[in-house]
Scaffold this active site. Structure first.
Site, PDB file in Angstrom:
ATOM      1  N   ASN A   6       0.866  -1.178   0.000  1.00  0.00           N
ATOM      2  CA  ASN A   6       0.000   0.000   0.000  1.00  0.00           C
ATOM      3  C   ASN A   6       0.908   1.236   0.000  1.00  0.00           C
ATOM      4  O   ASN A   6       1.570   1.519   0.987  1.00  0.00           O
ATOM      5  CB  ASN A   6      -0.871  -0.033   1.266  1.00  0.00           C
ATOM      6  CG  ASN A   6      -1.687   1.234   1.445  1.00  0.00           C
ATOM      7  OD1 ASN A   6      -1.808   2.044   0.524  1.00  0.00           O
ATOM      8  ND2 ASN A   6      -2.263   1.402   2.628  1.00  0.00           N
ATOM      9  N   LYS A   8       0.054   4.304  -0.104  1.00  0.00           N
ATOM     10  CA  LYS A   8      -0.577   5.481   0.536  1.00  0.00           C
ATOM     11  C   LYS A   8      -0.366   6.709  -0.358  1.00  0.00           C
ATOM     12  O   LYS A   8      -0.514   6.617  -1.568  1.00  0.00           O
ATOM     13  CB  LYS A   8      -0.038   5.682   1.944  1.00  0.00           C
ATOM     14  CG  LYS A   8      -0.057   4.388   2.762  1.00  0.00           C
ATOM     15  CD  LYS A   8       0.181   4.609   4.204  1.00  0.00           C
ATOM     16  CE  LYS A   8       0.320   3.265   4.918  1.00  0.00           C
ATOM     17  NZ  LYS A   8       0.262   3.369   6.338  1.00  0.00           N
ATOM     18  N   HIS A  88      -9.454   0.504   5.475  1.00  0.00           N
ATOM     19  CA  HIS A  88      -8.122   0.788   6.017  1.00  0.00           C
ATOM     20  C   HIS A  88      -8.236   1.756   7.201  1.00  0.00           C
ATOM     21  O   HIS A  88      -9.065   2.669   7.185  1.00  0.00           O
ATOM     22  CB  HIS A  88      -7.215   1.379   4.934  1.00  0.00           C
ATOM     23  CG  HIS A  88      -5.783   1.440   5.368  1.00  0.00           C
ATOM     24  ND1 HIS A  88      -5.301   2.457   6.157  1.00  0.00           N
ATOM     25  CD2 HIS A  88      -4.757   0.587   5.173  1.00  0.00           C
ATOM     26  CE1 HIS A  88      -4.027   2.230   6.412  1.00  0.00           C
ATOM     27  NE2 HIS A  88      -3.667   1.096   5.817  1.00  0.00           N
ATOM     28  N   GLU A 157      -4.862  -5.512  10.690  1.00  0.00           N
ATOM     29  CA  GLU A 157      -3.830  -4.479  10.826  1.00  0.00           C
ATOM     30  C   GLU A 157      -4.080  -3.680  12.108  1.00  0.00           C
ATOM     31  O   GLU A 157      -4.857  -2.715  12.091  1.00  0.00           O
ATOM     32  CB  GLU A 157      -3.890  -3.510   9.643  1.00  0.00           C
ATOM     33  CG  GLU A 157      -3.658  -4.131   8.296  1.00  0.00           C
ATOM     34  CD  GLU A 157      -3.180  -3.095   7.289  1.00  0.00           C
ATOM     35  OE1 GLU A 157      -2.078  -3.271   6.766  1.00  0.00           O
ATOM     36  OE2 GLU A 157      -3.885  -2.095   7.073  1.00  0.00           O
ATOM     37  N   GLY A 163       2.820   1.877  10.840  1.00  0.00           N
ATOM     38  CA  GLY A 163       3.784   2.969  10.725  1.00  0.00           C
ATOM     39  C   GLY A 163       4.550   3.277  11.998  1.00  0.00           C
ATOM     40  O   GLY A 163       5.201   4.322  12.094  1.00  0.00           O
ATOM     41  N   SER A 193       3.757  -2.462  10.248  1.00  0.00           N
ATOM     42  CA  SER A 193       5.210  -2.473  10.474  1.00  0.00           C
ATOM     43  C   SER A 193       5.902  -3.742   9.992  1.00  0.00           C
ATOM     44  O   SER A 193       6.872  -4.190  10.620  1.00  0.00           O
ATOM     45  CB  SER A 193       5.532  -2.186  11.941  1.00  0.00           C
ATOM     46  OG  SER A 193       5.182  -0.850  12.249  1.00  0.00           O
TER      47      SER A 193
END
Ligand code: PEP
Length: 241
Positions: A6, A8, A88, A157, A163, A193
């Site tokens: 992804n 982003k 998400h 997730e 992150g 991560s």
């Protein structure tokens, strides 16, 4: 296994094209048989005939219409995009999408036969409040979602792992994925991560069918290394069967 990146709001159209051509070369040269997805920005999607599946990070539940700033299936059709990321945590917590809206979007893209990577995950305060609170929070993210849709891929997730460089313990990932496995037959990805140096360990875990990677996949060499890990683990699993 499934290995998904992804991007982003990262990489330009030019950079995405470079990335994609290096990724395709790697997959070809190494005879990779894993399912690989990338989710570039909406301005960087392509009609693409290679092995890599290109998905969209977000789309509105519409064919077209008056939805300023959004895109619908007319725009996706132009690039033959048939995969969409829904739920998400950044769409939920930063962009304010409610479960009701997410479920509508899911229903719309399901009715149109899209492959859906559907994301769920709990914030840190929920995780700290105990297992039953956490499970009911995750259940609330499944409200209105058909868990038996044949084109569903589920991604767990945890928000606090996205992150941050922090991941749950292996035991926690296995126990969560095993609980999710009881709710559906879809492939279940772990995200949060994942990097080139921990992908192998995570991909080896029971009930982990793949990974969804954000910042750790922005370097194409790192992403290729994770794909290679998935390929080797798949081969080992087949040999040991
Ligand atoms: C994500 O945003 O889906 C994600 C997994 O991000 P990161 O890998 O950067 O934690």
């Amino acid at each position: 296994m499934i290995v998904a990146a992804n991007f982003k709001t990262n990489l330009t159209r030019y950079q995405t094209r470079e990335y994609l051509s290096r990724l395709e070369a790697f997959i070809h040269d190494n005879n990779i048989s894993q399912e690989v997805f990338i989710f570039p920005t909406a301005t960087s999607i392509y009609s693409h005939a290679g092995k890599v599946n290109i998905g969209i990070q977000n789309a509105y539940p519409t064919k077209n219409g008056a939805f300023t700033g959004e895109i619908g299936t007319d725009q996706l059709d132009e690039f033959e995009i048939r995969t969409v990321l829904i739920g998400h945590s950044e769409r939920r917590h930063v962009l304010g999408e409610t479960q009701e809206f997410i479920a509508n979007k899911y229903q719309f893209y399901k009715e149109h036969g899209y492959k859906i990577i559907y994301c769920i995950g709990e914030p840190l305060e929920v995780r700290k409040s105990g297992t039953s609170e956490m499970m009911s929070y995750l259940d609330s993210q499944l409200v209105g979602i058909d868990m038996h849709y044949e084109n569903l891929i589920l991604a767990y997730e945890p928000v606090w792992a996205i992150g941050t460089g922090v991941t749950p313990t292996n035991e926690d990932i296995v126990s969560l994925h095993s609980a999710l496995r009881r709710t559906c037959t879809a492939s279940i990805l772990y995200g949060g991560s994942v990097k080139a140096d921990n992908a192998k360990e995570i991909l080896s875990l029971k009930n982990v069918d793949g990974i969804l990677v954000g910042s750790g996949a922005l370097d194409v060499d790192d992403f290729c290394s994770m794909i290679n890990d998935a390929e080797n683990i798949k081969l080992n699993k087949e040999i040991n069967r």
